[in-house]
Design an enzyme around this catalytic site. Structure first.
Site, PDB file in Angstrom:
ATOM      1  N   GLY A   1     -60.313 -91.743  41.430  1.00 17.59           N
ATOM      2  CA  GLY A   1     -60.845 -90.724  42.327  1.00 17.59           C
ATOM      3  C   GLY A   1     -62.250 -91.068  42.803  1.00 17.59           C
ATOM      4  N   SER A   2     -63.070 -90.041  42.947  1.00 14.18           N
ATOM      5  CA  SER A   2     -64.399 -90.240  43.528  1.00 14.18           C
ATOM      6  C   SER A   2     -65.367 -90.979  42.615  1.00 14.18           C
ATOM      7  CB  SER A   2     -64.998 -88.887  43.930  1.00 14.18           C
ATOM      8  OG  SER A   2     -64.245 -88.310  44.969  1.00 14.18           O
TER       9      SER A   2
END
Length: 629
Positions: free
Chosen positions: A325-326
């Site tokens: 993810g981020s």
């Protein structure tokens, strides 16, 4: 009386035969006497020794297994007394009746009874067979008191492996268990210890990796036996040498704190020293009790572990693979800087990014407006990184990923390490027989798609950002048998200071600047500030129809369909020393679920190991290093 000629011939024949027979007897007697002289006089020492060997039997004794301790010498695995009940079948007229009477004191289920009867069939009747072990003192005392009424039952005290911290260290230490046929076949050389009844070897974790060091050197007992092999008396005894002590890099207090913080979740966390690679804490929750594996699990216990949806048998910190993810956005940012993209250049985020006929959405529905690279990390803008990934390409992203330890195996001391996945067009064509699509580069820019990483890899990635770009690798072992293991100076990974500074500054803004996605989970204590990055990894595909009607919140959908929550961080900001990762499966959001946990664990690390504000330059121009207090 005269002998006729015919009788004279017969007499002479008889005399010759008698003489021949006497001669043969004489020769046989001489040969027998010679053989007796040879055996009893010339070979007396040899046969005396052989006779003694028949009378005296040498039996191996299992040595005490070595202790496993943490960096401060606190015991993590050791040995304790094992109260047992043994059965000698020749001393009881009815084995089944004896077991029935014993079952009033000790629970003996059908599985145990079958195992006991099988062992009795395989062993000589005079050899003791284990009926039950790991008895409580109360049970052991009752067996002793009732021994006169339990024909053939013999109370006994031995040694067994003990894991005082139970589940908290299960995925690190592993466990020991009885030697299987597969273990015997896998042994590269003859190891008589493995054939000892009841001998246990390491099956998982550190117990398996350092099994030979922990095992020690076997002792021996010389006993006098009769013609049937029954022991008459012990003549001498050598206890052997206990196994080596293994010292780990763990801090048990931090480990316990992290375990309690993650208890009740399906989650993992890893804390590393960014300069040495020492693993300070390594948690995978839930777990199992290794003491139960040591004694043997019941069918019910095994079934409950296998069917648990939180998968307690899986070492999530080492073998759990998740889209980062981020938390991956710093890698994309550094790849962009190295590719020549100006970090001050702004990208407008209207809430979505269009590529062909497809729209890729930002987590913020209305968009972030115009942002530069620092602001994009701080606010975790998806559109900025969609655009950046498209501009630099998947090959540049993959190269930077590998430099920061993703897609790699570190030869970690705990078996079962997974490599994750750093996708490339070549990988996709080889693995799936399909070409790479531009949209796959776009979603890789926010750590989604085919990209996979383990929590250990995410901690290594963060450590390499925090230490200025040096290829530190994680390890769990500090010393064996009193000998400290060498720690090598990590080599540089070849990333510019400017790129590293962008990543570090963006992570600092995430946690310590108003508007950062983890600002609510900052550490406010002066000198303990952490720099972090939130991550929310999408598990399910969100349809166009759902976006039109409103994306369902995590709390309104089934647990298995909720997003994974991630957070990576290092601290203290002024003089980085520790890095960590936290992954909570289906936790919802990184800022809401993972960041508060990481903050609390990192605060505990810094409280126990304060870092002085003065920084020093290590040899060979390495990153600035803080000295621990």
């Amino acid at each position: 009386m005269q002998i006729s000629g015919r009788d004279s011939g017969r007499y002479q024949t008889f005399t010759r035969r008698a003489a021949l027979l006497a001669g043969v007897q004489g020769i046989a007697f001489v040969a027998l006497a010679g053989r007796m002289y040879y055996l009893q006089v010339l070979k007396t020492d040899q046969y005396r020794m052989l006779a003694e060997e028949n009378r005296v039997s040498m039996r191996l004794l299992a040595p005490l297994r070595g202790d496993i301790v943490d960096r401060f010498g606190r015991v993590l695995a050791s040995n304790r007394q094992n109260y047992r009940a043994m059965l000698i079948s020749e001393q009881t007229p009815d084995v089944e009746a004896t077991l029935d009477r014993l079952s009033r004191i000790i629970e003996i289920d059908d599985f145990m009874r079958k195992r006991i009867l099988r062992d009795i069939q395989r062993s000589p009747r005079f050899m003791p067979v284990t009926v039950a072990e790991g008895l409580s003192w109360s049970q052991f005392a009752q067996v002793n008191i009732n021994e006169p009424d339990l024909a053939g039952i013999q109370p006994d005290v031995g040694e067994t492996r003990d894991y005082p911290h139970g589940e908290e260290l299960a995925h690190i230490l592993g466990y020991v268990a009885s030697v299987s046929e597969k273990d015997l076949q896998a042994a590269r050389e003859d190891q008589p210890l493995l054939k000892l009844p009841g001998f246990r070897i390491g099956k998982e974790g550190i117990e398996k990796t350092y099994d030979k060091e922990l095992r020690g050197i076997a002792g021996s007992s010389h006993v006098e036996v009769n013609a049937y092999g029954r022991v008459i008396r012990e003549l001498s005894k050598d206890p052997g040498k206990a196994g080596s002590e293994v010292v780990l890099t763990l801090d048990m207090d931090v480990q316990k704190f992290a375990w309690n913080r993650l208890k009740g979740e399906s989650a993992s966390s890893v804390v590393l020293d960014i300069h040495t690679g020492d693993v300070i804490s390594f948690v995978s929750a839930p777990a199992y009790d290794p003491n139960q594996f040591n004694m043997g699990l019941s069918t019910q216990q095994w079934t409950s572990l296998v069917e648990n949806p939180y998968k307690p048998l899986v070492n999530k910190a080492l073998a759990g693979m998740y889209p980062p993810g981020s938390t991956f956005k710093m890698v994309v940012a550094m790849a962009a800087v190295e590719a020549g993209i100006d970090p001050n250049q702004r990208v407008v985020c209207p809430g979505h990014y269009s590529l062909g006929s497809h729209d890729f959405h930002c987590w913020k529905k209305g968009g972030h407006g115009a942002l530069n690279m620092h602001e994009a990390i701080k606010h975790s803008c998806d559109v900025y990184f969609y655009d950046t990934a498209k501009r630099i390409g998947i090959e540049a992203i993959a190269d930077m990923s590998r430099r920061f330890g993703l897609g790699a195996i570190y030869d970690f001391e705990v078996p079962g390490e997974k490599p994750g996945l750093v996708p490339t067009p070549q990988w996709k064509r080889a693995a799936r027989g399909e070409p790479w699509h531009p949209g796959e580069t776009v979603i890789a820019g926010i750590g989604q798609g085919y990209l996979l990483a383990t929590p250990l890899q995410l901690a290594v990635m963060t450590a390499r950002i925090a230490n200025g770009g040096f290829a530190v690798t994680p390890h769990l072992t500090r010393a064996i048998d009193g000998q400290l293991l060498p720690v090598k100076q990590p080599p540089p990974i070849g990333v510019s200071e400017r790129a590293i500074a962008i990543a570090q500054g963006g992570m600092n803004a995430v946690s310590n600047e108003i508007g950062g996605t983890a600002y609510r989970s900052r550490i406010p204590d002066p000198g303990m500030e952490l720099a972090g990055k939130t991550g929310t990894a999408q598990v399910r595909r969100i349809s166009r129809a759902e976006r039109l009607t409103g994306v369902l919140k995590n709390e309104n959908i089934e647990w298995r369909q909720r997003d994974h929550a991630l957070f990576v961080c290092f601290a203290p900001v002024h003089a980085p020393r520790y890095a960590m990762s936290v992954v909570i499966e289906h936790g919802g959001s990184g800022s809401g679920a993972a960041a508060p946990v990481a903050r609390d664990i990192m605060h505990e690390v810094l409280m126990r190991n304060p870092v002085r504000p003065q920084a020093t330059m290590p040899p060979e121009g390495g990153p600035k290093t803080a000295r621990a207090g």
